[in-house]
Design an enzyme around this catalytic site. Structure first.
Site, PDB file in Angstrom:
ATOM      1  N   HIS A  20       0.830  -1.205   0.000  1.00  0.00           N
ATOM      2  CA  HIS A  20       0.000   0.000   0.000  1.00  0.00           C
ATOM      3  C   HIS A  20       0.867   1.260   0.000  1.00  0.00           C
ATOM      4  O   HIS A  20       0.691   2.157  -0.835  1.00  0.00           O
ATOM      5  CB  HIS A  20      -0.917  -0.028   1.234  1.00  0.00           C
ATOM      6  CG  HIS A  20      -1.790   1.177   1.392  1.00  0.00           C
ATOM      7  ND1 HIS A  20      -3.117   1.179   1.019  1.00  0.00           N
ATOM      8  CD2 HIS A  20      -1.534   2.426   1.863  1.00  0.00           C
ATOM      9  CE1 HIS A  20      -3.634   2.374   1.258  1.00  0.00           C
ATOM     10  NE2 HIS A  20      -2.699   3.156   1.779  1.00  0.00           N
ATOM     11  N   GLU A  21       1.823   1.327   0.920  1.00  0.00           N
ATOM     12  CA  GLU A  21       2.656   2.531   1.020  1.00  0.00           C
ATOM     13  C   GLU A  21       3.558   2.680  -0.207  1.00  0.00           C
ATOM     14  O   GLU A  21       3.742   3.779  -0.721  1.00  0.00           O
ATOM     15  CB  GLU A  21       3.489   2.519   2.309  1.00  0.00           C
ATOM     16  CG  GLU A  21       2.676   2.560   3.605  1.00  0.00           C
ATOM     17  CD  GLU A  21       1.688   3.731   3.707  1.00  0.00           C
ATOM     18  OE1 GLU A  21       1.838   4.735   2.986  1.00  0.00           O
ATOM     19  OE2 GLU A  21       0.742   3.615   4.517  1.00  0.00           O
ATOM     20  N   HIS A  46       1.704   4.273  -2.977  1.00  0.00           N
ATOM     21  CA  HIS A  46       1.667   5.743  -2.919  1.00  0.00           C
ATOM     22  C   HIS A  46       2.916   6.361  -3.553  1.00  0.00           C
ATOM     23  O   HIS A  46       2.837   7.401  -4.198  1.00  0.00           O
ATOM     24  CB  HIS A  46       1.564   6.228  -1.468  1.00  0.00           C
ATOM     25  CG  HIS A  46       0.203   6.078  -0.862  1.00  0.00           C
ATOM     26  ND1 HIS A  46      -0.962   6.421  -1.521  1.00  0.00           N
ATOM     27  CD2 HIS A  46      -0.179   5.640   0.364  1.00  0.00           C
ATOM     28  CE1 HIS A  46      -1.995   6.188  -0.716  1.00  0.00           C
ATOM     29  NE2 HIS A  46      -1.548   5.707   0.429  1.00  0.00           N
ATOM     30  N   HIS A  82      -5.764   6.653  -2.678  1.00  0.00           N
ATOM     31  CA  HIS A  82      -6.637   5.686  -2.018  1.00  0.00           C
ATOM     32  C   HIS A  82      -7.768   5.265  -2.948  1.00  0.00           C
ATOM     33  O   HIS A  82      -8.279   6.053  -3.728  1.00  0.00           O
ATOM     34  CB  HIS A  82      -7.183   6.259  -0.715  1.00  0.00           C
ATOM     35  CG  HIS A  82      -6.142   6.258   0.356  1.00  0.00           C
ATOM     36  ND1 HIS A  82      -6.120   7.140   1.389  1.00  0.00           N
ATOM     37  CD2 HIS A  82      -5.057   5.458   0.510  1.00  0.00           C
ATOM     38  CE1 HIS A  82      -5.067   6.886   2.152  1.00  0.00           C
ATOM     39  NE2 HIS A  82      -4.407   5.886   1.643  1.00  0.00           N
ATOM     40  N   CYS A  83      -8.130   3.989  -2.829  1.00  0.00           N
ATOM     41  CA  CYS A  83      -9.106   3.379  -3.724  1.00  0.00           C
ATOM     42  C   CYS A  83     -10.358   3.020  -2.935  1.00  0.00           C
ATOM     43  O   CYS A  83     -10.282   2.596  -1.790  1.00  0.00           O
ATOM     44  CB  CYS A  83      -8.483   2.124  -4.337  1.00  0.00           C
ATOM     45  SG  CYS A  83      -9.572   1.245  -5.446  1.00  0.00           S
ATOM     46  N   CYS A 141      -9.236  -3.796  -2.622  1.00  0.00           N
ATOM     47  CA  CYS A 141      -7.998  -3.333  -3.271  1.00  0.00           C
ATOM     48  C   CYS A 141      -6.949  -2.994  -2.217  1.00  0.00           C
ATOM     49  O   CYS A 141      -7.247  -2.440  -1.162  1.00  0.00           O
ATOM     50  CB  CYS A 141      -8.290  -2.104  -4.118  1.00  0.00           C
ATOM     51  SG  CYS A 141      -6.820  -1.374  -4.876  1.00  0.00           S
ATOM     52  N   CYS A 144      -6.679  -3.555  -7.435  1.00  0.00           N
ATOM     53  CA  CYS A 144      -7.849  -3.735  -8.305  1.00  0.00           C
ATOM     54  C   CYS A 144      -7.417  -3.430  -9.741  1.00  0.00           C
ATOM     55  O   CYS A 144      -6.319  -2.933  -9.982  1.00  0.00           O
ATOM     56  CB  CYS A 144      -8.993  -2.828  -7.865  1.00  0.00           C
ATOM     57  SG  CYS A 144      -8.702  -1.085  -8.226  1.00  0.00           S
ATOM     58  N   CYS A 190      -6.453   0.350 -10.332  1.00  0.00           N
ATOM     59  CA  CYS A 190      -5.157   0.747  -9.754  1.00  0.00           C
ATOM     60  C   CYS A 190      -3.987   0.090 -10.489  1.00  0.00           C
ATOM     61  O   CYS A 190      -2.919   0.676 -10.631  1.00  0.00           O
ATOM     62  CB  CYS A 190      -5.104   0.400  -8.266  1.00  0.00           C
ATOM     63  SG  CYS A 190      -6.165   1.447  -7.250  1.00  0.00           S
TER      64      CYS A 190
HETATM   65 ZN   LIG Z   1      -2.632   5.150   2.171  1.00  0.00          ZN
HETATM   66 ZN   LIG Z   2      -7.839   0.037  -6.398  1.00  0.00          ZN
END
Ligand SMILES: [Zn+2]
Ligand SMILES: [Zn+2]
Length: 175
Positions: A123-124, A127, A133-134, A139, A158, A161
């Site tokens: 996740h990080e 970025h 953010h989704c 996701c 997803c 993304c």
């Molecule tokens: Zn985040």
């Molecule tokens: Zn997503």
């Protein structure tokens, strides 16, 4: 990390996931050993933003992105705590195991902890590749308020993304 072999297992697991999702090779080593400069005595937590700045400065030149895995509790001023933070479209990000390592688990504690750390690491890193953010709660770029939210999301991006990530990687690798 609580013990040496868990730390090794964690770095190997994160490296595998990074390679799978982003397609880049990874290298591991100690970079910032003293985080005292980011410690907030009043909150007894570490401010993640100055750590990111230092990581980006200290990162080896060949590194496209840099992720730090730490045990200390992290915060940014507007929130009580964060699982991690990233420089959006930048070089550095960080993930903390502090809130994700729940010792009340009886079964699969280790596996669950590793999964959470992998999800937050991806996740990080996402970025740093400019992903926002989704809304899709499955996701990996979904914003999680609780550990339960983290457990609910998958270890995948997803479709939407994924397309954004591929575009971003194309831009980064185009000469
Ligand atoms: Zn985040
Ligand atoms: Zn997503």
């Amino acid at each position: 990390m609580p013990c040496r072999d868990l730390a090794e297992e964690l770095t190997a697991a994160v490296a595998g996931a990074v390679q799978k999702i982003f397609g880049f090779a990874t290298a591991f080593g100690p970079l910032l050993t003293d985080l005292a400069f980011a410690f907030d005595a009043a909150r007894e937590q570490y401010h993640s933003t100055p750590i990111l700045k230092r990581l980006a400065e200290d990162a080896p030149e060949w590194a496209l992105k840099i992720i730090a895995l730490v045990e200390v509790d992290l915060f940014i001023p507007i929130l009580t705590h964060v699982y991690g933070e990233a420089q959006l479209g930048g070089k550095a990000c960080i993930v903390s195991s502090y809130r994700l390592n729940d010792e009340s688990w009886r079964h699969n504690a280790r596996e669950k902890f590793l999964q959470r750390m992998i999800k937050e690491a991806i996740h990080e890193l996402g970025h740093t590749f400019n992903l926002r953010h989704c809304r899709d709660h499955r996701c990996i770029m979904h914003y999680c308020r609780s550990e339960a939210d983290v457990d609910l999301k998958s270890e995948e991006l997803c479709r939407y993304c994924r397309i954004l990530l591929l575009d971003e990687i194309k831009k980064l690798t185009a000469w």
